[in-house]
Design a protein around this motif. Structure first.
Motif, mmCIF file in Angstrom:
data_model
loop_
_atom_site.group_PDB
_atom_site.id
_atom_site.type_symbol
_atom_site.label_atom_id
_atom_site.label_comp_id
_atom_site.label_asym_id
_atom_site.label_seq_id
_atom_site.Cartn_x
_atom_site.Cartn_y
_atom_site.Cartn_z
ATOM 1 N N GLY A 5 41.880 36.569 26.588
ATOM 2 C CA GLY A 5 41.905 36.259 28.009
ATOM 3 C C GLY A 5 43.137 36.808 28.699
ATOM 4 N N SER A 6 44.309 36.656 28.052
ATOM 5 C CA SER A 6 45.543 37.175 28.643
ATOM 6 C C SER A 6 45.547 38.695 28.672
ATOM 7 C CB SER A 6 46.763 36.663 27.859
ATOM 8 O OG SER A 6 46.910 35.278 28.031
ATOM 9 N N ALA A 7 44.987 39.314 27.634
ATOM 10 C CA ALA A 7 44.916 40.774 27.627
ATOM 11 C C ALA A 7 44.064 41.277 28.786
ATOM 12 C CB ALA A 7 44.337 41.263 26.298
ATOM 13 N N LEU A 8 42.923 40.643 28.993
ATOM 14 C CA LEU A 8 42.052 41.053 30.075
ATOM 15 C C LEU A 8 42.669 40.741 31.435
ATOM 16 C CD1 LEU A 8 38.645 39.861 28.577
ATOM 17 C CD2 LEU A 8 39.590 42.162 28.583
ATOM 18 N N GLU A 9 43.291 39.556 31.538
ATOM 19 C CA GLU A 9 43.914 39.154 32.793
ATOM 20 C C GLU A 9 45.057 40.096 33.164
ATOM 21 O OE1 GLU A 9 44.971 35.776 35.698
ATOM 22 O OE2 GLU A 9 43.200 36.157 34.494
ATOM 23 N N TYR A 10 45.912 40.418 32.183
ATOM 24 C CA TYR A 10 47.083 41.228 32.493
ATOM 25 C C TYR A 10 46.785 42.720 32.480
ATOM 26 C CZ TYR A 10 50.213 37.472 33.310
ATOM 27 O OH TYR A 10 50.819 36.394 33.900
ATOM 28 N N TYR A 11 45.650 43.107 31.970
ATOM 29 C CA TYR A 11 45.182 44.467 32.236
ATOM 30 C C TYR A 11 45.071 44.638 33.748
ATOM 31 C CZ TYR A 11 41.704 48.002 33.374
ATOM 32 O OH TYR A 11 41.044 49.042 33.965
ATOM 33 N N ASP A 12 44.416 43.669 34.394
ATOM 34 C CA ASP A 12 44.283 43.719 35.852
ATOM 35 C C ASP A 12 45.640 43.758 36.527
ATOM 36 O OD1 ASP A 12 41.615 43.553 35.436
ATOM 37 O OD2 ASP A 12 41.315 41.626 36.408
ATOM 38 N N LYS A 59 39.720 24.377 32.501
ATOM 39 C CA LYS A 59 39.191 24.716 33.817
ATOM 40 C C LYS A 59 40.102 25.688 34.552
ATOM 41 C CE LYS A 59 36.582 20.411 34.360
ATOM 42 N NZ LYS A 59 36.425 19.156 35.138
ATOM 43 N N ILE A 60 41.403 25.524 34.389
ATOM 44 C CA ILE A 60 42.345 26.429 35.041
ATOM 45 C C ILE A 60 42.258 27.816 34.417
ATOM 46 C CG2 ILE A 60 44.775 26.869 35.562
ATOM 47 C CD1 ILE A 60 43.510 24.579 37.124
ATOM 48 N N MET A 61 42.093 27.871 33.086
ATOM 49 C CA MET A 61 41.988 29.168 32.415
ATOM 50 C C MET A 61 40.782 29.961 32.909
ATOM 51 S SD MET A 61 42.974 28.109 28.481
ATOM 52 C CE MET A 61 42.766 29.756 27.821
ATOM 53 N N VAL A 62 39.669 29.288 33.124
ATOM 54 C CA VAL A 62 38.465 29.963 33.608
ATOM 55 C C VAL A 62 38.642 30.407 35.059
ATOM 56 C CG1 VAL A 62 36.016 29.667 34.142
ATOM 57 C CG2 VAL A 62 36.937 28.772 31.994
ATOM 58 N N PHE A 63 39.211 29.527 35.884
ATOM 59 C CA PHE A 63 39.397 29.840 37.305
ATOM 60 C C PHE A 63 40.306 31.048 37.497
ATOM 61 C CE2 PHE A 63 42.109 29.403 41.076
ATOM 62 C CZ PHE A 63 41.147 29.489 42.076
ATOM 63 N N THR A 64 41.422 31.092 36.781
ATOM 64 C CA THR A 64 42.373 32.193 36.971
ATOM 65 C C THR A 64 41.763 33.532 36.589
ATOM 66 O OG1 THR A 64 43.338 31.820 34.763
ATOM 67 C CG2 THR A 64 44.397 30.721 36.621
ATOM 68 N N LEU A 65 40.930 33.529 35.560
ATOM 69 C CA LEU A 65 40.313 34.777 35.122
ATOM 70 C C LEU A 65 39.358 35.326 36.176
ATOM 71 C CD1 LEU A 65 40.482 36.493 32.503
ATOM 72 C CD2 LEU A 65 38.307 35.462 31.858
ATOM 73 N N ILE A 66 38.550 34.453 36.760
ATOM 74 C CA ILE A 66 37.596 34.885 37.787
ATOM 75 C C ILE A 66 38.335 35.398 39.017
ATOM 76 C CG2 ILE A 66 35.793 34.087 39.364
ATOM 77 C CD1 ILE A 66 34.920 32.139 37.175
ATOM 78 N N LEU A 67 39.384 34.682 39.443
ATOM 79 C CA LEU A 67 40.131 35.092 40.622
ATOM 80 C C LEU A 67 40.801 36.442 40.416
ATOM 81 C CD1 LEU A 67 41.191 34.445 43.447
ATOM 82 C CD2 LEU A 67 43.100 33.206 42.375
ATOM 83 N N GLY A 88 48.794 30.635 37.113
ATOM 84 C CA GLY A 88 48.226 29.618 36.241
ATOM 85 C C GLY A 88 47.780 30.127 34.891
ATOM 86 N N GLU A 89 47.685 31.445 34.749
ATOM 87 C CA GLU A 89 47.132 32.028 33.530
ATOM 88 C C GLU A 89 47.971 31.712 32.295
ATOM 89 O OE1 GLU A 89 45.598 33.986 30.395
ATOM 90 O OE2 GLU A 89 44.594 33.428 32.253
ATOM 91 N N VAL A 98 35.933 43.029 32.841
ATOM 92 C CA VAL A 98 37.018 42.206 32.322
ATOM 93 C C VAL A 98 36.735 40.731 32.579
ATOM 94 C CG1 VAL A 98 39.422 41.579 32.755
ATOM 95 C CG2 VAL A 98 38.802 43.963 32.452
ATOM 96 N N ALA A 99 36.369 40.401 33.795
ATOM 97 C CA ALA A 99 36.127 39.006 34.165
ATOM 98 C C ALA A 99 34.946 38.420 33.404
ATOM 99 C CB ALA A 99 35.891 38.906 35.671
ATOM 100 N N VAL A 100 33.889 39.189 33.238
ATOM 101 C CA VAL A 100 32.693 38.693 32.539
ATOM 102 C C VAL A 100 33.004 38.395 31.077
ATOM 103 C CG1 VAL A 100 30.379 39.317 31.754
ATOM 104 C CG2 VAL A 100 31.079 39.829 34.097
ATOM 105 N N VAL A 101 33.664 39.334 30.394
ATOM 106 C CA VAL A 101 34.006 39.132 28.991
ATOM 107 C C VAL A 101 34.911 37.911 28.817
ATOM 108 C CG1 VAL A 101 35.202 40.124 27.003
ATOM 109 C CG2 VAL A 101 33.702 41.555 28.397
ATOM 110 N N GLY A 102 35.937 37.811 29.659
ATOM 111 C CA GLY A 102 36.861 36.692 29.561
ATOM 112 C C GLY A 102 36.195 35.353 29.815
#
Length: 450
Positions: free
Chosen positions: A25-32, A90-98, A136-137, A202-206
């Motif tokens: 999740g962090s890899a995908l999030e911080y790729y962005d 819930k926060i982990m999911v929200f941050t990834l989508i945003l 929040g990630e 990225v968002a879908v996979v995460g």
């Protein structure tokens, strides 16, 4: 307020699953998050600020990189509050989508040639949304992995969040290498947009990975028995203010990352040095590749000898080596830049980077852990984010005063050293007893809700 007398065991397999979800999740999030840094250094000065002179355009572009860091403390206030009330998952999911949505939109933005000054305004808005997501990630992922981890391996398991961050940075760099090699007209017209459009995948996979996680045992136990704190921020600032300030100071070590990743890249490829854009991207890619191995090794060492000594190696060593790295860039010697880049960022900085998730998280009790980590780190990271803008200013009108930037970066490593020296050593404290001293002092002072 009572403290559990026995450890709370995570369900079988959950520690590894939480660490894996944190990594991916962090890899995908911080790729962005990091593809923006590469674009801000290499592309955006011409695409969004092309009416300015080159030096001013670069300064404005790097300032938009820092805008996300300014937004992060605001995001931390809200996401930290809700993370300690509704849970980490819930926060982990929200941050990834945003993050995925805001990054995709950057790739769709019109340029300044098309809509004028509206283009950089829209860019800043999207960057602010990225900053709120990033706020929040890491705090939610770190809290999730720490509270699932075996007590004697918290350093190792929480380090997966940061090695995931490095993985995301590596992925972002690798994606930009072929993009940067495109002909100039293709690069500036459509090529730079492709990495941003990829964020939808990225968002879908995460999301698929994170939605199957279970909430942590310690948070579940607290919510079911004592109830969650009504106002986590009030309790945090009342009872943990010293540790919040300590985390803010320690988090300034992230200045090493932002200067290395953004300003040094911009300086190396400027007219005053003239190094090849693709070659410099490979320096960052290989340094991040080394960091992927170094981070868990440093974290494992911290499980044996403590968080403080490992963090001190990273903070103090990075301050010294960044001087050498920027000097190497000024010489234009690519082999020297490559070696010092890998040693500085891949090895030594990884000591601080790998241990801070457990080091900071262990300063707080379960009831305010996410708030404490989010607010403390994001204020420090906000300063670190704008370190790039300050570096561009103190580098002089030609942007080539690397010595001033090197001393500035080294100075920003002093507060983290002081913070670590004044912190408690917590690597042997059972998870359910973390923050116990503060709990005992204030156990009857705040209302709770079931």
């Amino acid at each position: 307020m009572s403290v559990p007398a026995a450890p709370l065991d995570a369900p079988p397999g959950q520690p590894k699953k939480a660490a894996t979800a944190a990594w991916i999740g962090s890899a995908l999030e911080y790729y962005d998050f990091f593809i923006y840094g590469s674009a801000a250094a290499l592309i955006f000065p011409e695409v969004f600020f092309d009416e300015s002179d080159p030096a001013t355009a670069t300064l404005l572009s790097l300032a938009t990189f820092g805008v996300a860091y300014a937004a992060r403390p605001v995001g931390a206030l809200f996401l930290g509050h809700f993370g300690d009330k509704v849970g980490r998952k819930k926060i982990m999911v929200f941050t990834l989508i945003l993050m995925g949505l805001s990054t995709f939109l950057i790739g769709c933005l019109p340029t300044r040639d098309q809509v004028g000054t509206l283009a950089p305004v829209l860019l800043v808005i999207c960057r602010v949304l990225q900053g709120i997501s990033a706020a929040g990630e890491q705090a939610s992922a770190n809290s999730m992995s720490l509270e699932h981890a075996p007590p004697n391996k918290r350093g190792f398991f929480t380090s997966f969040t940061l090695s995931g961050t490095q993985g995301g940075q590596l992925l972002a760099t690798l994606v930009f290498i072929p993009v940067a090699a495109l002909p100039e007209d293709q690069l500036l017209s459509w090529g730079w947009r492709v990495p941003f459009w990829m964020s939808i995948a990225v968002a879908v996979v995460g999301y698929v990975i994170r939605r199957t996680l279970e909430e942590t045992p310690t948070f579940t136990q607290q919510a079911a028995t004592e109830g969650v704190v009504k106002m986590p921020l009030a309790v945090l600032l009342r009872d943990h203010w010293a540790d919040v300030l300590r985390v803010v100071a320690a988090a300034l070590v992230a200045s090493v990352s932002t200067i290395f990743t953004v300003w040094a890249l911009s300086y190396a490829t400027s007219d005053s040095v003239g190094m090849d854009r693709t070659s410099m991207l490979w320096v960052g890619a290989l340094a991040n590749l080394v960091a992927l191995g170094a981070i868990p090794l440093w974290a494992t060492l911290s499980d044996r000898i403590g968080r403080r000594p490992v963090f001190l190696i990273g903070a103090a060593g990075s301050g010294v080596l960044m001087v050498a790295y920027l000097w190497a860039i000024s010489t234009g010697s690519y082999p020297l830049v490559m070696v010092l880049g890998i040693v500085t960022f891949g090895v030594v900085y990884s000591a601080a980077n790998g241990v801070w998730p457990s080091f900071y998280g262990e300063m707080f009790s379960t009831r305010v852990r996410l708030s404490g980590m989010a607010i403390g780190t994001q204020i420090g990271f906000a300063i670190a984010g704008f370190a790039v803008t300050f570096a561009a200013q103190i580098a002089g009108p030609d942007g080539d005063d690397w010595g001033a930037v090197a001393l500035f970066t080294a100075a920003l490593c002093v507060p983290p050293v002081i913070a670590a020296l004044t912190a408690r050593e917590t690597h042997k404290v059972p998870t359910e007893h973390l923050g116990e001293r503060v709990l005992q002092e204030s156990q009857d002072r705040e209302p709770v809700s079931a």
